[in-house]
Design an enzyme around this catalytic site. Structure first.
Site, PDB file in Angstrom:
ATOM      1  N   GLU A   1       7.176  -2.548  -5.487  1.00 21.65           N
ATOM      2  CA  GLU A   1       6.596  -1.946  -4.287  1.00 21.65           C
ATOM      3  C   GLU A   1       6.292  -3.027  -3.241  1.00 21.65           C
ATOM      4  OE1 GLU A   1       4.369   2.135  -5.613  1.00 21.65           O
ATOM      5  OE2 GLU A   1       3.259   0.270  -5.910  1.00 21.65           O
TER       6      GLU A   1
ATOM      7  N   ASP B   1       4.173   0.807  -1.172  1.00 23.69           N
ATOM      8  CA  ASP B   1       3.962   2.132  -1.764  1.00 23.69           C
ATOM      9  C   ASP B   1       4.130   3.220  -0.699  1.00 23.69           C
ATOM     10  OD1 ASP B   1       2.863   4.041  -3.843  1.00 23.69           O
ATOM     11  OD2 ASP B   1       1.282   4.198  -2.345  1.00 23.69           O
TER      12      ASP B   1
END
Length: 211
Positions: A107, A36
């Site tokens: 992610e 992320d």
């Protein structure tokens, strides 16, 4: 395309907790945390360099649109991540692979590539995956909620009020019913799988009435 030096990183990124616990394997949660942040830096740097004359507010709108869950889900489906994600058979028979799981795993995959190589290598992968998204974003996007708030302020109305009327369904697949009110003007309801989606749907309804 990226070839892993340490295949374990890739396996962890593609392993949901339901499969990991049963098979005593690491899952994608820690890598998701890292990915992320790596994705955020890559996209931030990219739009910062592409749009040299834009102010912070416009860059923020571009950034939010490019890293939001909806975009992650679209990219994950483009590379058919749903076909290689590891979950327990019991889990998938009851719940199936959700969009949220795809976004989280993507992610994690970005995080896995980063620790398997370096920032420049993972940047190449991300910019390749996001190339269409970046190219198609000619103007800073304005989401329905922001548009409606600006519309209210420009007409000296109080900002829109969003209230949750109801939440139903299981925790892994909830449905929210939201009521949106603009004082002395209009009231509508919106439905969505998240509170934010329901709010956006309600805002879009009012915008259609305005236009």
């Amino acid at each position: 395309r990226y070839n892993f030096k340490n295949i374990t990183f890739c396996e962890n990124a593609l392993t949901h907790s339901s499969y990991g616990i049963k098979n005593k394997k690491k899952n994608y949660q820690r890598l998701e945390f890292l990915g992320d942040r790596v994705l955020g830096l890559i996209i931030s740097e990219s739009i910062f360099n592409r749009f040299k004359n834009e102010e912070e507010g416009k860059l923020s709108k571009r950034f939010s649109d490019l890293v939001r869950k909806k975009t992650l889900i679209e990219v994950a489906k483009e590379i058919e991540l749903q076909n290689i994600l590891n979950t327990s058979k019991e889990y998938i028979n009851k719940i199936k692979i959700t969009d949220s799981m795809l976004a989280d795993s993507l992610e994690a995959l970005i995080g896995a590539i980063y620790i398997d190589s370096n920032f420049e290598e993972v940047k190449k992968v991300v910019l390749n995956l996001w190339s269409k998204k970046l190219s198609s974003q000619q103007k800073p996007p304005v989401d329905a909620k922001s548009f409606l708030q600006e519309w209210c302020l420009s007409r000296k109305k109080k900002i829109p009020i969003y209230n949750i009327l109801k939440k139903k369904g299981p925790d892994h697949e909830p449905i929210f019913l939201i009521e949106l009110k603009i004082e002395n003007f209009k009231k509508v309801q919106g439905v969505g799988s998240t509170k934010k989606k329901a709010e956006i749907n309600a805002a879009q309804k009012i915008i259609k009435k305005i236009k």
